[in-house]
Design an enzyme around this catalytic site. Sequence first.
Site, PDB file in Angstrom:
ATOM      1  N   THR A  33       0.987  -1.105  -0.067  1.00  0.00           N
ATOM      2  CA  THR A  33       0.119  -0.055   0.037  1.00  0.00           C
ATOM      3  C   THR A  33       1.004   1.096   0.011  1.00  0.00           C
ATOM      4  OG1 THR A  33      -0.122  -0.258   2.268  1.00  0.00           O
ATOM      5  CG2 THR A  33      -2.223  -0.822   1.280  1.00  0.00           C
ATOM      6  N   SER A 138      17.977  -4.229   4.551  1.00  0.00           N
ATOM      7  CA  SER A 138      18.586  -3.157   4.000  1.00  0.00           C
ATOM      8  C   SER A 138      18.082  -1.618   4.366  1.00  0.00           C
ATOM      9  CB  SER A 138      18.534  -3.004   2.520  1.00  0.00           C
ATOM     10  OG  SER A 138      17.479  -4.050   1.904  1.00  0.00           O
ATOM     11  N   ASP A 182       9.740   0.718   4.811  1.00  0.00           N
ATOM     12  CA  ASP A 182      10.840   0.145   5.565  1.00  0.00           C
ATOM     13  C   ASP A 182      11.671   1.133   6.262  1.00  0.00           C
ATOM     14  OD1 ASP A 182       9.888  -2.071   4.186  1.00  0.00           O
ATOM     15  OD2 ASP A 182      11.453  -2.361   2.992  1.00  0.00           O
ATOM     16  N   TYR A 234       8.307  -6.896  -8.590  1.00  0.00           N
ATOM     17  CA  TYR A 234       7.753  -6.052  -7.549  1.00  0.00           C
ATOM     18  C   TYR A 234       7.501  -4.992  -8.586  1.00  0.00           C
ATOM     19  CZ  TYR A 234       7.834  -2.488  -3.749  1.00  0.00           C
ATOM     20  OH  TYR A 234       7.621  -1.690  -2.972  1.00  0.00           O
TER      21      TYR A 234
END
Length: 394
Positions: A33, A138, A182, A234
């Site tokens: 999202t 990462s 992230d 992705y």
Amino acid sequence: MTAAESLFRKEFGAEPAGLWAAPGRVNLIGEHTDYNEGFVLPFALPQRTIAAVGPAPAGEWTVCSTFDAQSDHPAATLDRTEDSSRVSFGVTEPGEVTGWAAYAAGIVWALRDAGFDVPGARIALDSEVPVGSGLSSSAALESSVLTALIDLGGLDLPLELRPALAQRAENVYVGAPTGILDQSASIRCQAGRALFLDCRSYEIKQIPFDLAAEGLAILVINSNAPHQHVDGEYGARRKSCEEAARILGVPALRDVPLEGLADALAKLDDDVMRRRVRHIVTEDARVLDVVATLRGDGDVRAIGPVLTAGHASLRDDFQISTDLLDLVVDAAVAAGAYGARMVGGGFGGSAIALVDADRLDEITAAIVRRFTAAAPAAPRTFVAVPSAGAHRLG
Ligand code: GLA
């Protein structure tokens, strides 16, 4: 002494000026999202990347690490390295530094590109965040380096603007078209809370999330299957969502309300695109649903079925789950979890399960039994305790 400090001493023959830590994350709900300008609800893990950092001459950066780095990101494939490895670079342009060091070089580049006078630095990195597990190793690396350079250089970059800068390093320098989930989690999360983030306005609400007090726990099950061949996948999901928004005449899929879903789907010819849209629109609604439950006086256990519904949507509509992750989710629910779902970008990585703390061992054993009957190695499991975002350790 931390492994990062020992590495710093060994590589640079000096003491670091300081230590900075940034965590990996679990996303409670709100998958894919973020780049649709919708909602996410991650919390930070106790596992983190630690950066031991000291000064270097202006325009010179050296990074070394203890980890055998391989990106857990859906759109980046990194070189594997033996033992500790060391990379030096000056002022670079996107793509010049590759492999795991690109995440550090990307942060230097993004800071400089935003007009900051970035201090030269020597950086020794050690990570507890399992690589390739969908737990954001990462972003932890990026956020530890970013926080260290900001503190070391006395740079004036408010917390709320840091995730977008780290995301830019990843999107432009590393070349991975990921969203802001992230980095926001690694930088802005707080201990004992889940981070409710609006990925359009970057407005946040810290939602109290003390599962232990409720007799509950979130179990993380790492399927040990790193993301593979996902660069295209992705990016393809992202493209499909953006194309759908264009056809529907909205800035982003976030602007399709749940009540407008049927109308929106009727305007799309392509079945695959309809599935992608259905996932995003229902997933945003699930985030709001979970937030309402966590903020209300009701039973936290009620979020369980919403998590499981999120998994079904990722499996059937967004089509990014794997057989092993589906098996983990089924096994968890069959063994008595209130709900379970895969987390992260997809095509491997980890799942989470909401369980009664006093049934943790029993449910873990049941999942491991089912898993090992189907896979060559047992999954790695741990309990995720909502922890602090990036900060200076000492
Ligand atoms: C990866 C990306 C994030 C987000 C998730 C899926 O972790 O880095 O930006 O899109 O996948 O929710």
